[in-house]
Design a protein around this motif. Structure first.
Motif, PDB file in Angstrom:
ATOM      1  N   ASP A 110     -61.885  17.245  51.628  1.00  0.00           N
ATOM      2  CA  ASP A 110     -62.845  18.121  52.278  1.00  0.00           C
ATOM      3  C   ASP A 110     -62.633  18.032  53.778  1.00  0.00           C
ATOM      4  O   ASP A 110     -61.855  17.207  54.258  1.00  0.00           O
ATOM      5  N   TYR A 111     -63.293  18.934  54.484  1.00  0.00           N
ATOM      6  CA  TYR A 111     -63.207  18.935  55.936  1.00  0.00           C
ATOM      7  C   TYR A 111     -64.601  18.717  56.490  1.00  0.00           C
ATOM      8  O   TYR A 111     -65.525  19.467  56.173  1.00  0.00           O
ATOM      9  N   GLN A 112     -64.771  17.671  57.289  1.00  0.00           N
ATOM     10  CA  GLN A 112     -66.054  17.332  57.893  1.00  0.00           C
ATOM     11  C   GLN A 112     -66.105  17.998  59.269  1.00  0.00           C
ATOM     12  O   GLN A 112     -65.441  17.558  60.212  1.00  0.00           O
ATOM     13  N   MET A 113     -66.883  19.082  59.358  1.00  0.00           N
ATOM     14  CA  MET A 113     -66.961  19.861  60.605  1.00  0.00           C
ATOM     15  C   MET A 113     -67.445  19.019  61.784  1.00  0.00           C
ATOM     16  O   MET A 113     -66.880  19.104  62.876  1.00  0.00           O
ATOM     17  N   ASP A 114     -68.503  18.215  61.576  1.00  0.00           N
ATOM     18  CA  ASP A 114     -69.067  17.423  62.672  1.00  0.00           C
ATOM     19  C   ASP A 114     -68.045  16.462  63.265  1.00  0.00           C
ATOM     20  O   ASP A 114     -68.071  16.177  64.457  1.00  0.00           O
ATOM     21  N   TRP A 115     -67.185  15.922  62.425  1.00  0.00           N
ATOM     22  CA  TRP A 115     -66.185  14.955  62.874  1.00  0.00           C
ATOM     23  C   TRP A 115     -64.851  15.620  63.198  1.00  0.00           C
ATOM     24  O   TRP A 115     -63.941  14.970  63.706  1.00  0.00           O
ATOM     25  N   GLU A 116     -64.709  16.879  62.828  1.00  0.00           N
ATOM     26  CA  GLU A 116     -63.439  17.589  62.949  1.00  0.00           C
ATOM     27  C   GLU A 116     -62.321  16.790  62.295  1.00  0.00           C
ATOM     28  O   GLU A 116     -61.278  16.515  62.902  1.00  0.00           O
ATOM     29  N   ALA A 117     -62.583  16.417  61.036  1.00  0.00           N
ATOM     30  CA  ALA A 117     -61.632  15.550  60.332  1.00  0.00           C
ATOM     31  C   ALA A 117     -61.465  15.967  58.876  1.00  0.00           C
ATOM     32  O   ALA A 117     -62.429  16.351  58.209  1.00  0.00           O
ATOM     33  N   ASP A 118     -60.226  15.875  58.413  1.00  0.00           N
ATOM     34  CA  ASP A 118     -59.935  16.037  56.998  1.00  0.00           C
ATOM     35  C   ASP A 118     -60.205  14.698  56.330  1.00  0.00           C
ATOM     36  O   ASP A 118     -59.758  13.654  56.825  1.00  0.00           O
ATOM     37  N   ARG A 119     -60.946  14.745  55.212  1.00  0.00           N
ATOM     38  CA  ARG A 119     -61.266  13.508  54.501  1.00  0.00           C
ATOM     39  C   ARG A 119     -60.698  13.584  53.093  1.00  0.00           C
ATOM     40  O   ARG A 119     -60.761  14.641  52.443  1.00  0.00           O
ATOM     41  N   TYR A 120     -60.179  12.464  52.629  1.00  0.00           N
ATOM     42  CA  TYR A 120     -59.591  12.366  51.295  1.00  0.00           C
ATOM     43  C   TYR A 120     -60.383  11.314  50.524  1.00  0.00           C
ATOM     44  O   TYR A 120     -60.598  10.208  51.022  1.00  0.00           O
ATOM     45  N   HIS A 121     -60.799  11.688  49.315  1.00  0.00           N
ATOM     46  CA  HIS A 121     -61.685  10.839  48.521  1.00  0.00           C
ATOM     47  C   HIS A 121     -61.064  10.488  47.179  1.00  0.00           C
ATOM     48  O   HIS A 121     -60.233  11.221  46.658  1.00  0.00           O
ATOM     49  N   ILE A 122     -61.554   9.395  46.632  1.00  0.00           N
ATOM     50  CA  ILE A 122     -61.302   9.030  45.240  1.00  0.00           C
ATOM     51  C   ILE A 122     -62.642   8.580  44.684  1.00  0.00           C
ATOM     52  O   ILE A 122     -63.303   7.727  45.291  1.00  0.00           O
ATOM     53  N   GLY A 123     -63.065   9.200  43.601  1.00  0.00           N
ATOM     54  CA  GLY A 123     -64.353   8.842  43.012  1.00  0.00           C
ATOM     55  C   GLY A 123     -65.512   9.021  43.966  1.00  0.00           C
ATOM     56  O   GLY A 123     -66.491   8.282  43.905  1.00  0.00           O
ATOM     57  N   GLY A 124     -65.415   9.975  44.886  1.00  0.00           N
ATOM     58  CA  GLY A 124     -66.480  10.232  45.845  1.00  0.00           C
ATOM     59  C   GLY A 124     -66.472   9.335  47.074  1.00  0.00           C
ATOM     60  O   GLY A 124     -67.331   9.465  47.940  1.00  0.00           O
ATOM     61  N   LYS A 125     -65.522   8.435  47.170  1.00  0.00           N
ATOM     62  CA  LYS A 125     -65.425   7.510  48.312  1.00  0.00           C
ATOM     63  C   LYS A 125     -64.190   7.853  49.157  1.00  0.00           C
ATOM     64  O   LYS A 125     -63.115   8.123  48.613  1.00  0.00           O
ATOM     65  N   ILE A 126     -64.334   7.783  50.452  1.00  0.00           N
ATOM     66  CA  ILE A 126     -63.223   8.091  51.363  1.00  0.00           C
ATOM     67  C   ILE A 126     -62.167   6.989  51.300  1.00  0.00           C
ATOM     68  O   ILE A 126     -62.474   5.811  51.374  1.00  0.00           O
TER      69      ILE A 126
END
Length: 118
Positions: free
Chosen positions: A19-35
């Motif tokens: 997902d992309y976190q707009m506030d942080w301007e960062a792409d985040r990658y998760h496994i099982g809902g955890k970054i």
């Protein structure tokens, strides 16, 4: 290493989501809902990849590589930030991403781990 390659390496981890976190301007990658990885920038706008790491290994990596520093806006014990175009060898990037993924996966409930593996 470049952002596109890092993005592909993170996305290829089994069961990973993005997902992309707009506030942080960062792409985040998760496994099982955890970054397990975050691709963003530091306070000066310099691109960084932040990854989870075993604390002992995190300290060791920081001592060896100038381009690896305590996690930017993360728990400094368990996270490292990695600068692009520094002294980090190309072949190490994938290993660091896989290590982060494994660190997060192992902390998930067994049921969630099994769902990811299947």
């Amino acid at each position: 290493m470049d952002k596109q390659t890092v993005d592909a390496l993170c996305r290829k981890q089994k069961g990973s989501t993005h997902d992309y976190q707009m506030d942080w301007e960062a792409d985040r990658y998760h496994i099982g809902g955890k970054i397990f990885a975050m691709l963003g920038a530091d306070s000066k706008g310099v691109p960084i990849l932040t990854l989870k790491c075993d604390p002992a290994r995190a300290d060791e990596l920081r001592e060896i590589y100038e381009g690896i520093v305590p996690g930017y806006h993360m728990n400094k014990t368990h996270w490292n930030s990695h600068y692009f175009d520094t002294d980090i060898p190309e072949e190490l990037w994938e290993k660091l991403i896989e290590h982060s993924y494994t660190q997060v996966l192992q902390k998930l409930p067994k049921r969630v781990q099994q769902e990811v593996v299947l």
